[in-house]
Design an enzyme around this catalytic site. Structure first.
Site, mmCIF file in Angstrom:
data_model
loop_
_atom_site.group_PDB
_atom_site.id
_atom_site.type_symbol
_atom_site.label_atom_id
_atom_site.label_comp_id
_atom_site.label_asym_id
_atom_site.label_seq_id
_atom_site.Cartn_x
_atom_site.Cartn_y
_atom_site.Cartn_z
ATOM 1 N N TYR A 43 14.837 -74.770 -53.281
ATOM 2 C CA TYR A 43 15.381 -73.857 -52.286
ATOM 3 C C TYR A 43 14.358 -72.764 -51.973
ATOM 4 O O TYR A 43 14.052 -72.476 -50.809
ATOM 5 C CB TYR A 43 16.687 -73.259 -52.819
ATOM 6 C CG TYR A 43 17.365 -72.293 -51.876
ATOM 7 C CD1 TYR A 43 17.251 -70.931 -52.084
ATOM 8 C CD2 TYR A 43 18.119 -72.744 -50.803
ATOM 9 C CE1 TYR A 43 17.869 -70.033 -51.227
ATOM 10 C CE2 TYR A 43 18.732 -71.860 -49.941
ATOM 11 C CZ TYR A 43 18.616 -70.506 -50.151
ATOM 12 O OH TYR A 43 19.228 -69.628 -49.304
ATOM 13 N N ASP A 44 13.781 -72.189 -53.024
ATOM 14 C CA ASP A 44 12.776 -71.144 -52.827
ATOM 15 C C ASP A 44 11.563 -71.660 -52.060
ATOM 16 O O ASP A 44 10.989 -70.954 -51.233
ATOM 17 C CB ASP A 44 12.319 -70.576 -54.171
ATOM 18 C CG ASP A 44 13.372 -69.653 -54.760
ATOM 19 O OD1 ASP A 44 13.310 -69.361 -55.956
ATOM 20 O OD2 ASP A 44 14.266 -69.234 -53.993
ATOM 21 N N GLU A 121 49.020 -65.872 -46.802
ATOM 22 C CA GLU A 121 47.606 -65.673 -47.147
ATOM 23 C C GLU A 121 47.453 -64.464 -48.058
ATOM 24 O O GLU A 121 48.044 -63.418 -47.783
ATOM 25 C CB GLU A 121 46.795 -65.400 -45.863
ATOM 26 C CG GLU A 121 46.996 -66.432 -44.784
ATOM 27 C CD GLU A 121 46.403 -65.999 -43.439
ATOM 28 O OE1 GLU A 121 45.597 -65.042 -43.405
ATOM 29 O OE2 GLU A 121 46.767 -66.621 -42.424
ATOM 30 N N LYS A 123 46.311 -61.082 -49.294
ATOM 31 C CA LYS A 123 45.751 -59.968 -48.525
ATOM 32 C C LYS A 123 44.552 -59.433 -49.302
ATOM 33 O O LYS A 123 44.710 -58.766 -50.331
ATOM 34 C CB LYS A 123 46.808 -58.885 -48.330
ATOM 35 C CG LYS A 123 46.366 -57.791 -47.384
ATOM 36 C CD LYS A 123 47.555 -56.907 -47.015
ATOM 37 C CE LYS A 123 47.189 -55.885 -45.962
ATOM 38 N NZ LYS A 123 46.246 -54.883 -46.440
ATOM 39 N N ASP A 125 41.614 -57.252 -50.498
ATOM 40 C CA ASP A 125 41.418 -55.807 -50.455
ATOM 41 C C ASP A 125 39.937 -55.492 -50.256
ATOM 42 O O ASP A 125 39.212 -55.169 -51.180
ATOM 43 C CB ASP A 125 41.927 -55.192 -51.762
ATOM 44 C CG ASP A 125 42.200 -53.713 -51.615
ATOM 45 O OD1 ASP A 125 42.092 -53.208 -50.481
ATOM 46 O OD2 ASP A 125 42.514 -53.071 -52.624
ATOM 47 N N ARG A 144 35.758 -52.734 -38.229
ATOM 48 C CA ARG A 144 36.981 -52.506 -37.477
ATOM 49 C C ARG A 144 36.967 -51.148 -36.781
ATOM 50 O O ARG A 144 37.423 -50.994 -35.661
ATOM 51 C CB ARG A 144 38.160 -52.592 -38.436
ATOM 52 C CG ARG A 144 39.492 -52.596 -37.751
ATOM 53 C CD ARG A 144 40.595 -52.642 -38.793
ATOM 54 N NE ARG A 144 41.290 -51.386 -38.781
ATOM 55 C CZ ARG A 144 42.468 -51.200 -38.169
ATOM 56 N NH1 ARG A 144 43.052 -52.198 -37.587
ATOM 57 N NH2 ARG A 144 43.030 -50.032 -38.154
ATOM 58 N N TYR A 231 39.840 -65.152 -41.473
ATOM 59 C CA TYR A 231 41.269 -65.427 -41.344
ATOM 60 C C TYR A 231 41.859 -65.248 -39.949
ATOM 61 O O TYR A 231 43.014 -65.555 -39.727
ATOM 62 C CB TYR A 231 42.080 -64.605 -42.345
ATOM 63 C CG TYR A 231 41.805 -63.104 -42.342
ATOM 64 C CD1 TYR A 231 42.103 -62.321 -41.243
ATOM 65 C CD2 TYR A 231 41.261 -62.488 -43.461
ATOM 66 C CE1 TYR A 231 41.847 -60.966 -41.244
ATOM 67 C CE2 TYR A 231 41.014 -61.126 -43.475
ATOM 68 C CZ TYR A 231 41.308 -60.377 -42.366
ATOM 69 O OH TYR A 231 41.051 -59.034 -42.371
ATOM 70 N N LYS A 319 53.284 -56.034 -49.578
ATOM 71 C CA LYS A 319 52.369 -55.376 -50.522
ATOM 72 C C LYS A 319 52.884 -55.468 -51.960
ATOM 73 O O LYS A 319 54.083 -55.384 -52.197
ATOM 74 C CB LYS A 319 52.220 -53.887 -50.143
ATOM 75 C CG LYS A 319 51.667 -53.656 -48.740
ATOM 76 C CD LYS A 319 50.182 -53.910 -48.647
ATOM 77 C CE LYS A 319 49.363 -52.838 -49.276
ATOM 78 N NZ LYS A 319 49.120 -51.701 -48.407
ATOM 79 N N CYS A 413 31.684 -22.730 -71.399
ATOM 80 C CA CYS A 413 31.233 -24.119 -71.371
ATOM 81 C C CYS A 413 31.352 -24.714 -72.774
ATOM 82 O O CYS A 413 30.804 -24.166 -73.726
ATOM 83 C CB CYS A 413 29.783 -24.186 -70.894
ATOM 84 S SG CYS A 413 29.072 -25.824 -71.044
ATOM 85 N N CYS A 416 27.607 -25.467 -74.163
ATOM 86 C CA CYS A 416 26.576 -24.486 -74.505
ATOM 87 C C CYS A 416 27.167 -23.099 -74.754
ATOM 88 O O CYS A 416 26.450 -22.190 -75.161
ATOM 89 C CB CYS A 416 25.518 -24.407 -73.403
ATOM 90 S SG CYS A 416 26.119 -23.625 -71.903
ATOM 91 N N CYS A 431 29.763 -24.040 -65.396
ATOM 92 C CA CYS A 431 29.017 -23.433 -66.502
ATOM 93 C C CYS A 431 27.844 -22.655 -65.916
ATOM 94 O O CYS A 431 27.145 -23.141 -65.031
ATOM 95 C CB CYS A 431 28.519 -24.537 -67.414
ATOM 96 S SG CYS A 431 27.168 -24.042 -68.479
ATOM 97 N N CYS A 437 21.868 -25.112 -70.855
ATOM 98 C CA CYS A 437 23.027 -25.919 -71.254
ATOM 99 C C CYS A 437 22.563 -27.367 -71.419
ATOM 100 O O CYS A 437 22.083 -27.973 -70.464
ATOM 101 C CB CYS A 437 24.118 -25.844 -70.186
ATOM 102 S SG CYS A 437 25.459 -27.012 -70.471
HETATM 103 S S1 IVH Z 1 45.443 -60.443 -40.308
HETATM 104 C C1 IVH Z 1 46.569 -59.241 -36.248
HETATM 105 N N1 IVH Z 1 45.026 -61.577 -42.649
HETATM 106 O O1 IVH Z 1 44.759 -56.178 -43.937
HETATM 107 C C2 IVH Z 1 46.034 -59.682 -37.560
HETATM 108 N N2 IVH Z 1 44.592 -59.258 -42.448
HETATM 109 O O2 IVH Z 1 46.869 -54.309 -42.956
HETATM 110 C C3 IVH Z 1 45.438 -58.582 -38.333
HETATM 111 N N3 IVH Z 1 43.696 -58.221 -44.476
HETATM 112 O O3 IVH Z 1 43.030 -54.817 -41.209
HETATM 113 C C4 IVH Z 1 44.917 -58.896 -39.663
HETATM 114 N N4 IVH Z 1 43.685 -60.038 -45.720
HETATM 115 O O4 IVH Z 1 41.658 -55.698 -43.190
HETATM 116 C C5 IVH Z 1 44.989 -60.429 -41.948
HETATM 117 N N5 IVH Z 1 44.655 -62.741 -44.630
HETATM 118 C C6 IVH Z 1 44.626 -61.591 -43.937
HETATM 119 C C7 IVH Z 1 44.158 -60.379 -44.501
HETATM 120 C C8 IVH Z 1 44.173 -59.221 -43.721
HETATM 121 C C9 IVH Z 1 43.389 -58.747 -45.684
HETATM 122 C C10 IVH Z 1 43.520 -56.786 -44.128
HETATM 123 C C11 IVH Z 1 42.742 -56.551 -42.867
HETATM 124 C C12 IVH Z 1 43.679 -55.815 -41.948
HETATM 125 C C13 IVH Z 1 44.667 -55.245 -42.902
HETATM 126 C C14 IVH Z 1 46.000 -55.052 -42.199
#
Ligand code: IVH
Length: 690
Positions: A43-44, A121, A123, A125, A144, A231, A319, A413, A416, A431, A437
């Site tokens: 690859y390299d 799906e 969500k 983070d 965004r 997504y 959530k 402190c 010291c 301090c 210190c």
């Molecule tokens: S759909 C109109 N799908 O959650 C559709 N969002 O609270 C908008 N996020 O801004 C988003 N996983 O940053 C979608 N499977 C997922 C997601 C997802 C994480 C985040 C995304 C969005 C926020 C909305």
């Protein structure tokens, strides 16, 4: 294989095309399918060949070249990207009951009693991105932002290995959207390194991902390990899928990573089961998720459902509740930082919260301890809301021991013994011991050798601490006499009095030699790094650069500060009077001056070499910006003007040469007209730059 010097341009172009495709294929196998078929060495070799051919024929470098994944130029600000289709957010719900209500609402809107299929799906983070492809080529990446306008992160996104730079069989215009994240493992590794280097650590993987992606220097993004999942979509020239599930199939076909836990649910029971399963595996997933998203699977139904103001009617985010646990506070400790700030920290009886063992929690500051009335011996509710450093939510009053007394925040402190005072408008108590210190002296030294400062590898936190306590290195200048003292000179050596670092436990001749080489290397240092290394309050890397550019030499800067001459300083855009005060104070503290002078006897601070191009129509001119620019952010415009040799001022005066006027300009434009100063639009400004 032909020698590169014998390649014709046509042959080189053909080979670059072949290499881009081969490397992209290998990347897909490696990142998407976890199934690499090339050895690292092979690859390299491909990458090097690509690099070498480009070095000989730079003008043949392709837009989708593998070399573009790193090392793109450093920018001074992000330009803005207006999303052609807004990037929306989702409504949140917190219980299965609310999910049922949501589904009922969908059915009512569609006037149907039939079951509706939903895509479920995880969500992720992280932070959302949009990637635009035209004719199969990745052309633009954006954050965004506020949903309407984001920042241009094209170069940064290119460094993420699992984003395809070229796709085939896709619509001519295709915006793929998804989430950029940092895996938990990479996050912990990054923080461990930062801790070692005395840098501020990230609170959670999301912050780390955001901080890494929004880097003006994309090579920093490249160093941090980021990944992404796709997504959803933005603008498309032709929608060739008819359900969310179908869209995922297409995404995978084009080489985008999609989450393996996305699942089609035919009814509420399946949704519930799926939520339970994700809750269970959540802690073991290699990345953070904060809930589950449900989307109506059929696009035809999605279109009928449409949108509320900022959220679709066809999707919702379920959530996870914040993770909480009960534990006891064994002790409240006061940490002393580089600038003397006292921070209270609670030592907890170790406990698992959301799959992570926690044993400390920050209490932020004096007022916070008072407000929550947190005491040693208290039982408390701790919470991790995605954050690695847990928060103390509240004290469980019934469990407070009878003999408990309120925590008294020290006025001295703990390290010291110097007075710790709190300025009127400040939340922190500090301090006053300065460098006498030990805690401050050590933290300052850790800062001094950190990456953006002197960047001396081999001097980790622990070593600095040990050296300090053993009297080997008390101030930064001592670092530069280490080698000589280690030898001890002939007499000392004969008497066995050198430091003999190589005899320390865990050290050896090799590591000592490496350390000395690293130190020798830094005897010449750039001006911005030197200023930053001093650790003056409020003076970070960006400010250091401004100062360096303005003064050119350290002597000039120091002379002005000692003369309390701050006029020039505050005239620099981006430096305020409180920063200037901190700088003057720094150079009036005898300890600091002593340290600086001793350092200057050991090292050479290079004068700042100005890379400004003075050969432009703007050189020497004073410019004022007003209103909103379309193509550049304000900071980007400023930096461009400065690079073209112009001065940028904040307000219009008779010394102003040009006022650059954007949309919705206010009083500055009127003032310019009044004074007869030339007002130009953004296009003209861009032409003047060129
Ligand atoms: S759909 C109109 N799908 O959650 C559709 N969002 O609270 C908008 N996020 O801004 C988003 N996983 O940053 C979608 N499977 C997922 C997601 C997802 C994480 C985040 C995304 C969005 C926020 C909305």
């Amino acid at each position: 294989m032909k020698d590169i010097k014998d390649l014709s341009p046509e042959e080189a172009a053909a080979e670059l095309e072949y290499l881009a495709a081969e490397i992209a294929k290998a990347d897909t196998a490696y990142y998407q399918n976890d199934d690499p078929y090339l050895s690292d060495a092979d690859y390299d070799r491909l990458k090097h060949r690509n690099f070498d051919i480009e070095a000989r024929f730079p003008y043949l470098t392709r837009a989708d070249s593998p070399s573009k994944r790193v090392g793109a130029e450093v920018k001074s600000g992000f330009s803005k990207v207006t999303h052609r289709f807004p990037m929306l957010s989702l409504a949140d719900v917190f219980s299965i009951g609310e999910v049922e209500d949501f589904i009922m609402g969908v059915k009512r809107f569609l006037n149907t009693s039939e079951e509706i299929a939903f895509m479920s799906e995880p969500k992720i983070d992280g932070l959302s991105f949009s990637a635009r492809y035209e004719k199969g080529m990745f052309v633009q990446g954006a954050t965004r932002g506020d949903g309407t306008t984001g920042e241009d992160i094209t170069e940064n996104l290119k460094t993420i290995g699992n984003l395809p730079l070229r796709i085939s069989g896709a619509p001519e215009i295709l915006e793929v959207r998804g989430e950029v994240y940092m895996s938990k493992a990479d996050f912990f590794a990054l923080n461990a390194r930062y801790e070692q280097e005395g840098k501020k650590i990230f609170a959670n993987p999301r912050n780390a991902a955001a901080g890494s992606l929004r880097q003006l220097d994309p090579s920093i993004t490249a160093e941090r390990k980021l990944s992404l999942f796709a997504y959803t979509w933005g603008e498309v020239s032709e929608r060739v899928w008819d359900s969310q599930q179908d869209f995922f199939d297409h995404l995978r076909g084009w080489g985008f990573p999609t989450n393996p836990h996305n699942a089609l649910c035919r009814n509420i029971r399946e949704i519930e089961e799926n939520f339970a399963r994700l809750t269970e595996i959540r802690a073991d997933l290699p990345y953070d998720i904060d809930g589950v998203v449900y989307k109506v699977n059929s696009i035809a139904l999605q279109e009928r459902l449409g949108f509320l103001t900022r959220t679709p009617r066809w999707a919702v985010a379920h959530k996870f509740p914040a993770e909480k646990a009960l534990t006891r506070i064994n002790n409240i400790r006061i940490q002393v930082g580089r600038t003397g700030a006292l921070t209270p920290v609670a030592d907890l009886e170790p406990i698992t919260v959301g799959g992570v063992v926690v044993s400390h929690a920050t209490l932020h500051n004096e007022d916070e301890v008072k407000r929550k009335d947190v005491r040693i011996g208290d039982t408390v509710i701790v919470q991790r809301a995605g954050d690695v450093i847990p928060q103390i939510v509240q004290v469980v009053a019934e469990k407070r021991p009878a003999e408990s007394t309120p925590f008294e925040f020290p006025h001295f402190c703990p390290q010291c013994g110097a007075h710790a005072i709190r300025e009127e408008d400040e939340a922190v108590r500090r301090c006053t011991g300065g460098l006498s210190c030990p805690a401050q002296a050590i933290e300052r030294m850790i800062h001094f050798v950190s990456r953006d400062a002197f960047d001396i590898v081999g001097l980790g936190d622990k070593i600095i601490e040990d050296f300090y306590h053993e009297g080997i290195v008390k101030t930064p200048a001592d670092i530069f006499t280490l080698e000589e003292r280690n030898r001890g000179g002939d007499d000392l050596f004969a008497a066995g009095q050198g430091l003999h670092l190589e005899r320390r436990e865990g050290w050896g001749k090799k590591s000592v030699d490496n350390l000395f080489a690293a130190i020798r290397n830094k005897r010449k240092i750039s001006l911005p790094r030197f200023i930053y290394a001093l650790g003056i309050r409020q003076v970070g890397t960006a400010t250091s650069l401004l100062i360096a550019r303005h003064y050119g030499s350290f002597a000039q800067f120091m002379r002005d500060m000692q003369a309390k001459e701050t006029g020039k300083l505050v005239a620099i855009d981006g430096i305020g009077s409180s920063m200037a005060t901190d700088m003057v104070e720094f150079f009036h503290e005898p300890h600091n001056v002593d340290i600086v002078n001793r350092l200057l006897a050991q090292i050479e601070v290079e004068d700042f070499v100005d890379t400004t191009n003075y050969n432009t129509p703007l050189a020497g001119k004073t410019i004022v910006f007003t209103g909103t620019l379309q193509h550049l952010t304000r900071s980007e415009a400023k930096a461009k003007a400065q690079n073209a040799g112009a001065k940028v001022a904040g307000s219009v005066s008779k010394n102003t040469d040009y006022v650059v006027q954007g949309a919705d300009a206010g009083s500055k434009a009127a003032k310019a007209a009044e004074l007869g100063i030339k007002v130009v639009d953004e296009e003209t400004f861009l032409q003047l730059l060129a």
